[in-house]
Design a protein around this motif. Structure first.
Motif, short mmCIF file in Angstrom:
data_model
loop_
_atom_site.label_atom_id
_atom_site.label_comp_id
_atom_site.label_asym_id
_atom_site.label_seq_id
_atom_site.Cartn_x
_atom_site.Cartn_y
_atom_site.Cartn_z
N GLU A 3 24.89 27.38 49.35
CA GLU A 3 26.00 28.19 48.86
C GLU A 3 26.06 29.53 49.59
O GLU A 3 27.14 30.00 49.92
N SER A 4 24.90 30.13 49.83
CA SER A 4 24.92 31.45 50.47
C SER A 4 25.41 31.37 51.91
O SER A 4 26.13 32.24 52.37
N SER A 5 25.03 30.31 52.64
CA SER A 5 25.53 30.21 54.01
C SER A 5 27.01 29.83 54.02
O SER A 5 27.76 30.25 54.87
N HIS A 6 27.43 29.04 53.03
CA HIS A 6 28.84 28.69 52.91
C HIS A 6 29.66 29.93 52.56
O HIS A 6 30.75 30.13 53.09
N ALA A 7 29.13 30.78 51.68
CA ALA A 7 29.84 31.98 51.25
C ALA A 7 30.10 32.91 52.42
O ALA A 7 31.09 33.63 52.44
N ALA A 8 29.24 32.90 53.42
CA ALA A 8 29.42 33.77 54.57
C ALA A 8 30.68 33.41 55.35
O ALA A 8 31.23 34.24 56.06
N HIS A 9 31.15 32.18 55.19
CA HIS A 9 32.34 31.72 55.92
C HIS A 9 33.62 31.91 55.12
O HIS A 9 34.70 31.68 55.63
N LEU A 10 33.51 32.29 53.86
CA LEU A 10 34.67 32.47 53.02
C LEU A 10 35.21 33.87 53.18
O LEU A 10 34.48 34.81 53.45
N SER A 11 36.48 34.01 52.98
CA SER A 11 37.13 35.30 53.08
C SER A 11 38.16 35.43 51.98
O SER A 11 38.86 34.45 51.66
N VAL A 12 38.26 36.59 51.41
CA VAL A 12 39.27 36.83 50.39
C VAL A 12 40.66 36.59 50.97
O VAL A 12 41.55 36.07 50.29
N GLU A 13 40.83 36.93 52.23
CA GLU A 13 42.13 36.74 52.87
C GLU A 13 42.51 35.27 52.99
O GLU A 13 43.69 34.94 53.15
N ASP A 14 41.52 34.37 52.95
CA ASP A 14 41.80 32.93 53.07
C ASP A 14 42.33 32.33 51.76
O ASP A 14 42.80 31.20 51.74
N PHE A 15 42.26 33.09 50.68
CA PHE A 15 42.69 32.59 49.37
C PHE A 15 44.21 32.50 49.30
O PHE A 15 44.92 33.44 49.66
N SER A 36 52.65 34.16 38.23
CA SER A 36 52.56 35.56 37.80
C SER A 36 51.35 35.75 36.87
O SER A 36 50.58 36.70 37.02
N ILE A 37 51.21 34.85 35.92
CA ILE A 37 50.06 34.93 35.00
C ILE A 37 48.76 34.73 35.76
O ILE A 37 47.77 35.45 35.55
N ARG A 38 48.76 33.76 36.66
CA ARG A 38 47.55 33.50 37.44
C ARG A 38 47.19 34.69 38.32
O ARG A 38 46.01 34.94 38.58
N SER A 39 48.16 35.44 38.77
CA SER A 39 47.89 36.63 39.57
C SER A 39 47.06 37.63 38.75
O SER A 39 46.11 38.24 39.26
N SER A 40 47.42 37.79 37.49
CA SER A 40 46.64 38.66 36.61
C SER A 40 45.23 38.12 36.43
O SER A 40 44.25 38.87 36.45
N ILE A 41 45.11 36.82 36.24
CA ILE A 41 43.79 36.19 36.10
C ILE A 41 42.96 36.42 37.36
O ILE A 41 41.77 36.74 37.28
N ASP A 42 43.59 36.29 38.52
CA ASP A 42 42.88 36.53 39.78
C ASP A 42 42.35 37.97 39.85
O ASP A 42 41.24 38.21 40.32
N ASN A 43 43.16 38.92 39.37
CA ASN A 43 42.72 40.32 39.35
C ASN A 43 41.53 40.49 38.40
O ASN A 43 40.58 41.21 38.72
N PHE A 44 41.58 39.85 37.24
CA PHE A 44 40.46 39.92 36.30
C PHE A 44 39.20 39.32 36.93
O PHE A 44 38.11 39.89 36.81
N ASP A 45 39.36 38.18 37.59
CA ASP A 45 38.21 37.54 38.23
C ASP A 45 37.58 38.45 39.29
O ASP A 45 36.35 38.57 39.37
N ALA A 46 38.43 39.10 40.08
CA ALA A 46 37.91 40.01 41.11
C ALA A 46 37.16 41.16 40.45
O ALA A 46 36.06 41.54 40.89
N THR A 47 37.71 41.69 39.38
CA THR A 47 37.05 42.79 38.66
C THR A 47 35.71 42.33 38.10
O THR A 47 34.71 43.05 38.20
#
Length: 159
Positions: A3-15, A36-47
């Motif tokens: 997971e940690s090596s896979h995470a190195a290849h992920l980018s927030v911009e790729d979402f 629209s609702i999911r956008s709020s959920i995404d913000n909560f998840d990031a927080t």
């Protein structure tokens, strides 16, 4: 791949915030509201991720302090009090207290695991004859061969 090596290849911009298996299967107005609702959920998840990162930075500092002073990794009295506190907070926030307790228990088990690893790195660094010093990443200890061992008995036995 771990997971940690896979995470190195992920980018927030790729979402893709519009990714959905429902695209084209529901009315456009419904899809727009859903996104629209999911956008709020995404913000909560990031927080939540950033809050957890800060929490774990603090618990790493606790682990360093505990290892330095040979304190146990876990503190059952503190853990019990925290669970009671979190259950009360959950009730007042209208969140299922059982869920809140499961969540905190997961965090506590991870923290204890980290504290045990930090303690082991402290012991391993001390076993080399050097003085254990906090590693550059702040997640454990390394031996400082340049430093004189700290003595417990006036100079003959390393602490």
């Amino acid at each position: 791949m771990t997971e940690s090596s896979h995470a190195a290849h992920l980018s927030v911009e790729d979402f893709d915030p519009a990714a959905s298996s429902l695209t084209g299967a529901v009315a456009p107005a419904v899809m727009a509201e859903l996104l629209s609702i999911r956008s709020s959920i995404d913000n909560f998840d990031a927080t939540l991720v950033y809050l957890l990162a800060e929490r774990f930075k603090a618990t790493q500092r606790v682990g360093i302090l505990k290892a330095t002073h040979q304190l146990p990794a876990g503190d059952p009295g503190r853990e019990k009090a925290q669970i009671q506190r979190l259950r009360a907070l959950a009730e007042s926030a209208h969140l299922d207290p059982a869920f809140a307790e499961k969540f905190l228990n997961f965090i506590i088990s991870e923290v204890i695991h980290h504290h045990q690893a930090i303690s082991q790195s402290h012991s391993a660094a001390a076993a080399t004859g050097g003085v254990p010093v906090v590693s550059l990443d702040g997640l454990g200890f390394v031996a400082d061969p340049q430093a004189a061992p700290v003595m417990d008995d006036g100079g003959t036995q390393p602490k």
